[in-house]
Design an enzyme around this catalytic site. Structure first.
Site, PDB file in Angstrom:
ATOM      1  N   ARG A 140       1.210  -2.145   0.598  1.00  0.00           N
ATOM      2  CA  ARG A 140      -0.162  -2.664   0.670  1.00  0.00           C
ATOM      3  C   ARG A 140      -0.723  -2.812  -0.750  1.00  0.00           C
ATOM      4  O   ARG A 140      -1.308  -1.887  -1.299  1.00  0.00           O
ATOM      5  CB  ARG A 140      -1.034  -1.756   1.527  1.00  0.00           C
ATOM      6  CG  ARG A 140      -0.615  -1.758   2.983  1.00  0.00           C
ATOM      7  CD  ARG A 140      -1.624  -1.077   3.870  1.00  0.00           C
ATOM      8  NE  ARG A 140      -1.739   0.342   3.563  1.00  0.00           N
ATOM      9  CZ  ARG A 140      -2.604   1.167   4.147  1.00  0.00           C
ATOM     10  NH1 ARG A 140      -3.432   0.709   5.070  1.00  0.00           N
ATOM     11  NH2 ARG A 140      -2.638   2.443   3.832  1.00  0.00           N
ATOM     12  N   ASP A 194      -2.884  -3.861  -4.076  1.00  0.00           N
ATOM     13  CA  ASP A 194      -4.315  -3.815  -4.369  1.00  0.00           C
ATOM     14  C   ASP A 194      -4.855  -5.206  -4.684  1.00  0.00           C
ATOM     15  O   ASP A 194      -4.097  -6.159  -4.879  1.00  0.00           O
ATOM     16  CB  ASP A 194      -4.576  -2.902  -5.573  1.00  0.00           C
ATOM     17  CG  ASP A 194      -4.269  -1.446  -5.283  1.00  0.00           C
ATOM     18  OD1 ASP A 194      -4.280  -1.055  -4.109  1.00  0.00           O
ATOM     19  OD2 ASP A 194      -4.013  -0.698  -6.253  1.00  0.00           O
ATOM     20  N   TYR A 203       8.707  -3.153  -8.628  1.00  0.00           N
ATOM     21  CA  TYR A 203       7.591  -3.855  -9.247  1.00  0.00           C
ATOM     22  C   TYR A 203       7.928  -4.218 -10.690  1.00  0.00           C
ATOM     23  O   TYR A 203       8.704  -3.525 -11.351  1.00  0.00           O
ATOM     24  CB  TYR A 203       6.338  -2.970  -9.270  1.00  0.00           C
ATOM     25  CG  TYR A 203       5.628  -2.818  -7.950  1.00  0.00           C
ATOM     26  CD1 TYR A 203       4.542  -3.637  -7.624  1.00  0.00           C
ATOM     27  CD2 TYR A 203       6.007  -1.845  -7.028  1.00  0.00           C
ATOM     28  CE1 TYR A 203       3.861  -3.490  -6.422  1.00  0.00           C
ATOM     29  CE2 TYR A 203       5.341  -1.698  -5.816  1.00  0.00           C
ATOM     30  CZ  TYR A 203       4.265  -2.522  -5.524  1.00  0.00           C
ATOM     31  OH  TYR A 203       3.604  -2.386  -4.331  1.00  0.00           O
ATOM     32  N   ARG A 253       0.176   0.977 -11.810  1.00  0.00           N
ATOM     33  CA  ARG A 253      -0.769   0.586 -12.859  1.00  0.00           C
ATOM     34  C   ARG A 253      -1.187   1.780 -13.717  1.00  0.00           C
ATOM     35  O   ARG A 253      -1.441   1.627 -14.921  1.00  0.00           O
ATOM     36  CB  ARG A 253      -1.976  -0.097 -12.234  1.00  0.00           C
ATOM     37  CG  ARG A 253      -1.630  -1.459 -11.634  1.00  0.00           C
ATOM     38  CD  ARG A 253      -2.716  -1.958 -10.707  1.00  0.00           C
ATOM     39  NE  ARG A 253      -3.990  -2.043 -11.385  1.00  0.00           N
ATOM     40  CZ  ARG A 253      -5.170  -2.052 -10.761  1.00  0.00           C
ATOM     41  NH1 ARG A 253      -5.223  -1.948  -9.430  1.00  0.00           N
ATOM     42  NH2 ARG A 253      -6.280  -2.142 -11.439  1.00  0.00           N
TER      43      ARG A 253
END
Length: 279
Positions: free
Chosen positions: A64, A66, A127, A214
């Site tokens: 999910r 952001d 990622y 992040r």
């Protein structure tokens, strides 16, 4: 890794399970999860699927993301009536292209085993975070997925710091807490590389908690700028609360590029293991 607001779906009753590969530019989207009065990937995609298939659709997703985060290899599943799938299987991708907004695409849809679970069946999520530290900023054609960084980065120091974070840890210092969710994760890969003025941070884990990638990038940036030593990011791991001094890197540089799954025969076992909350 189990959030109480997203129970596993159960196939049966004349339903077929579909697996979707999804890509999106997250710039104008408020993340994956549907929200009232906001554009989200889930909201737009479910609406498009319901228009084409003419039946209710509820998606379960691998990760999910952001608000502002992109994807080239997102995965989701849904259960739909067999007759709806049979009527559209050969043209569903093409028809979705006609009703989806331009910043969301579904490159592939196919029938999946009943045991396939996009979220709980995943082995690894991958990622990539992109930065450009050139004086001129990121290339104009990559401005949506590449963050311009105002200071030159020491990639060797960042890579050294990244290696010290690998393994299973409680990443509470790097996560925004969610009620009922654990912050224990196994970081399988974290590396930093330079190609000219482009700096890529690659991160792979069994799963990531809220804002974890992040935040990891933010800690590595402090090292790359020379404000912190390479040992500093790993030194935060004993903390039990989020470290306020860690910058959360801008969302626009982050892209979910791939999700790995086991062979079909191992899907049920993998989902059962993943649903068991870690202590």
């Amino acid at each position: 890794m189990h959030d109480v607001d997203e129970p596993a779906t159960v196939p049966g009753g004349g339903l077929v399970r579909l697996r979707l590969r999804i890509a999106y530019d997250g710039t104008a989207l408020h993340g994956w999860a549907r929200q009232p009065a906001q554009r989200t990937v889930q909201g737009d995609l479910e609406a498009a699927l319901q228009t084409v298939l003419r039946c209710p659709v509820e998606l379960t997703v691998a990760g999910r993301t952001d608000a502002g985060v992109h994807a080239t290899g997102q995965v989701a599943h849904t259960d739909v009536p067999r007759e709806a799938w049979d009527a559209q299987r050969d043209r569903l991708v093409r028809r979705l292209r006609g009703v989806l907004p331009l910043d969301i695409a579904v490159p592939a849809v196919g029938e999946a085993p009943d045991d396939f679970d996009a979220r709980f069946g995943a082995l690894r999520r991958h990622y990539v975070y992109r930065l450009a530290d050139a004086d001129s900023g990121p290339p104009p054609l990559r401005r949506a997925d590449t963050v311009g960084w105002p200071r030159r980065l020491d990639v060797d120091a960042m890579h050294l710091a990244a290696g010290l974070l690998l393994g299973e840890h409680d990443f509470a210092a790097y996560c925004r807490r969610r009620e009922g969710a654990t912050t224990i994760r196994t970081l399988l890969g974290l590396s930093v590389e330079r190609n000219g003025d482009l700096v890529r941070v690659r991160a792979s884990a069994d799963a990531f908690c809220h804002s974890m990638v992040r935040s990891l990038v933010g800690a590595l940036l402090a090292v790359g700028e020379g404000r912190r030593p390479p040992e500093w990011p790993a030194g935060l791991l004993p903390r039990t609360e989020r470290a306020s001094e860690v910058l959360v890197a801008p969302a626009g540089g982050l892209t979910l590029v791939a999700v790995d799954y086991p062979p079909d025969a191992e899907l049920a076992a993998r989902a059962q293991v993943t649903r068991a909350r870690r202590d």
